[in-house]
Design a protein around this motif. Structure first.
Motif, PDB file in Angstrom:
ATOM      1  N   ILE A 116      39.893  74.949   3.013  1.00  0.00           N
ATOM      2  CA  ILE A 116      40.305  75.853   4.080  1.00  0.00           C
ATOM      3  C   ILE A 116      41.722  75.493   4.491  1.00  0.00           C
ATOM      4  O   ILE A 116      42.163  74.353   4.302  1.00  0.00           O
ATOM      5  CB  ILE A 116      39.361  75.795   5.300  1.00  0.00           C
ATOM      6  CG1 ILE A 116      39.262  74.374   5.860  1.00  0.00           C
ATOM      7  CG2 ILE A 116      37.996  76.329   4.987  1.00  0.00           C
ATOM      8  CD1 ILE A 116      38.454  74.268   7.128  1.00  0.00           C
ATOM      9  N   SER A 117      42.433  76.446   5.021  1.00  0.00           N
ATOM     10  CA  SER A 117      43.813  76.193   5.420  1.00  0.00           C
ATOM     11  C   SER A 117      43.879  75.755   6.883  1.00  0.00           C
ATOM     12  O   SER A 117      43.008  76.096   7.683  1.00  0.00           O
ATOM     13  CB  SER A 117      44.673  77.439   5.217  1.00  0.00           C
ATOM     14  OG  SER A 117      44.303  78.442   6.149  1.00  0.00           O
ATOM     15  N   ILE A 118      44.929  75.040   7.192  1.00  0.00           N
ATOM     16  CA  ILE A 118      45.146  74.641   8.581  1.00  0.00           C
ATOM     17  C   ILE A 118      45.408  75.880   9.428  1.00  0.00           C
ATOM     18  O   ILE A 118      44.974  75.956  10.574  1.00  0.00           O
ATOM     19  CB  ILE A 118      46.280  73.608   8.675  1.00  0.00           C
ATOM     20  CG1 ILE A 118      45.793  72.304   8.047  1.00  0.00           C
ATOM     21  CG2 ILE A 118      46.719  73.402  10.119  1.00  0.00           C
ATOM     22  CD1 ILE A 118      46.779  71.188   8.021  1.00  0.00           C
ATOM     23  N   LYS A 119      46.079  76.871   8.863  1.00  0.00           N
ATOM     24  CA  LYS A 119      46.297  78.129   9.588  1.00  0.00           C
ATOM     25  C   LYS A 119      44.977  78.777   9.971  1.00  0.00           C
ATOM     26  O   LYS A 119      44.841  79.335  11.053  1.00  0.00           O
ATOM     27  CB  LYS A 119      47.128  79.099   8.749  1.00  0.00           C
ATOM     28  CG  LYS A 119      48.573  78.739   8.692  1.00  0.00           C
ATOM     29  CD  LYS A 119      49.376  79.819   8.018  1.00  0.00           C
ATOM     30  CE  LYS A 119      50.832  79.411   8.030  1.00  0.00           C
ATOM     31  NZ  LYS A 119      51.737  80.509   7.878  1.00  0.00           N
ATOM     32  N   GLN A 120      43.995  78.700   9.088  1.00  0.00           N
ATOM     33  CA  GLN A 120      42.674  79.262   9.384  1.00  0.00           C
ATOM     34  C   GLN A 120      42.035  78.508  10.553  1.00  0.00           C
ATOM     35  O   GLN A 120      41.453  79.130  11.446  1.00  0.00           O
ATOM     36  CB  GLN A 120      41.781  79.177   8.148  1.00  0.00           C
ATOM     37  CG  GLN A 120      40.371  79.690   8.381  1.00  0.00           C
ATOM     38  CD  GLN A 120      39.500  79.561   7.143  1.00  0.00           C
ATOM     39  OE1 GLN A 120      39.992  79.366   6.039  1.00  0.00           O
ATOM     40  NE2 GLN A 120      38.209  79.663   7.325  1.00  0.00           N
ATOM     41  N   VAL A 121      42.141  77.194  10.548  1.00  0.00           N
ATOM     42  CA  VAL A 121      41.593  76.389  11.644  1.00  0.00           C
ATOM     43  C   VAL A 121      42.257  76.796  12.954  1.00  0.00           C
ATOM     44  O   VAL A 121      41.585  77.053  13.960  1.00  0.00           O
ATOM     45  CB  VAL A 121      41.782  74.874  11.385  1.00  0.00           C
ATOM     46  CG1 VAL A 121      41.328  74.052  12.575  1.00  0.00           C
ATOM     47  CG2 VAL A 121      41.043  74.441  10.121  1.00  0.00           C
ATOM     48  N   GLU A 122      43.588  76.872  12.944  1.00  0.00           N
ATOM     49  CA  GLU A 122      44.330  77.256  14.150  1.00  0.00           C
ATOM     50  C   GLU A 122      43.912  78.641  14.639  1.00  0.00           C
ATOM     51  O   GLU A 122      43.670  78.836  15.832  1.00  0.00           O
ATOM     52  CB  GLU A 122      45.837  77.240  13.872  1.00  0.00           C
ATOM     53  CG  GLU A 122      46.384  75.857  13.640  1.00  0.00           C
ATOM     54  CD  GLU A 122      47.802  75.834  13.131  1.00  0.00           C
ATOM     55  OE1 GLU A 122      48.475  74.808  13.328  1.00  0.00           O
ATOM     56  OE2 GLU A 122      48.253  76.837  12.513  1.00  0.00           O
ATOM     57  N   ARG A 123      43.821  79.573  13.729  1.00  0.00           N
ATOM     58  CA  ARG A 123      43.466  80.949  14.089  1.00  0.00           C
ATOM     59  C   ARG A 123      42.060  81.014  14.681  1.00  0.00           C
ATOM     60  O   ARG A 123      41.857  81.613  15.730  1.00  0.00           O
ATOM     61  CB  ARG A 123      43.577  81.847  12.847  1.00  0.00           C
ATOM     62  CG  ARG A 123      43.340  83.307  13.099  1.00  0.00           C
ATOM     63  CD  ARG A 123      43.593  84.188  11.872  1.00  0.00           C
ATOM     64  NE  ARG A 123      42.950  83.689  10.654  1.00  0.00           N
ATOM     65  CZ  ARG A 123      43.589  83.168   9.607  1.00  0.00           C
ATOM     66  NH1 ARG A 123      44.898  83.069   9.597  1.00  0.00           N
ATOM     67  NH2 ARG A 123      42.930  82.743   8.544  1.00  0.00           N
ATOM     68  N   GLU A 124      41.102  80.384  14.039  1.00  0.00           N
ATOM     69  CA  GLU A 124      39.714  80.463  14.496  1.00  0.00           C
ATOM     70  C   GLU A 124      39.468  79.709  15.803  1.00  0.00           C
ATOM     71  O   GLU A 124      38.558  80.052  16.543  1.00  0.00           O
ATOM     72  CB  GLU A 124      38.768  79.995  13.386  1.00  0.00           C
ATOM     73  CG  GLU A 124      38.785  80.965  12.207  1.00  0.00           C
ATOM     74  CD  GLU A 124      37.664  80.738  11.222  1.00  0.00           C
ATOM     75  OE1 GLU A 124      36.642  80.139  11.590  1.00  0.00           O
ATOM     76  OE2 GLU A 124      37.834  81.170  10.067  1.00  0.00           O
ATOM     77  N   LEU A 125      40.296  78.707  16.081  1.00  0.00           N
ATOM     78  CA  LEU A 125      40.146  77.962  17.322  1.00  0.00           C
ATOM     79  C   LEU A 125      41.039  78.490  18.440  1.00  0.00           C
ATOM     80  O   LEU A 125      40.990  77.993  19.561  1.00  0.00           O
ATOM     81  CB  LEU A 125      40.421  76.470  17.084  1.00  0.00           C
ATOM     82  CG  LEU A 125      39.429  75.758  16.165  1.00  0.00           C
ATOM     83  CD1 LEU A 125      39.830  74.304  15.983  1.00  0.00           C
ATOM     84  CD2 LEU A 125      38.015  75.862  16.708  1.00  0.00           C
TER      85      LEU A 125
END
Length: 66
Positions: free
Chosen positions: A15-24
């Motif tokens: 998973i991408s860090i951007k995905q983590v940032e977006r989902e959180l």
């Protein structure tokens, strides 16, 4: 250190860090700045929960633990 640990876990989980940032609900590129500035405990806990690891794991120096 914190960012490096998060990046390593994200790579393993594909998973991408951007995905983590977006989902959180974090701002773009906020996690990549965590090696230079200290994030709030609340944010570190949210990332740890999302990735399924302990907050202590994210804060540890994995090079020394290996």
């Amino acid at each position: 250190m914190i960012y490096d640990n998060i990046r390593t876990i994200c790579e393993k989980k594909n998973i991408s860090i951007k995905q983590v940032e977006r989902e959180l609900g974090f701002s773009n590129s906020s996690i990549c700045k965590w090696n230079e500035c200290e994030p709030s405990v609340w944010k570190v806990q949210k990332v740890a929960d999302y990735l399924g690891v302990s907050m202590e794991y994210l804060l540890s120096d994995q090079k020394e633990a290996s």
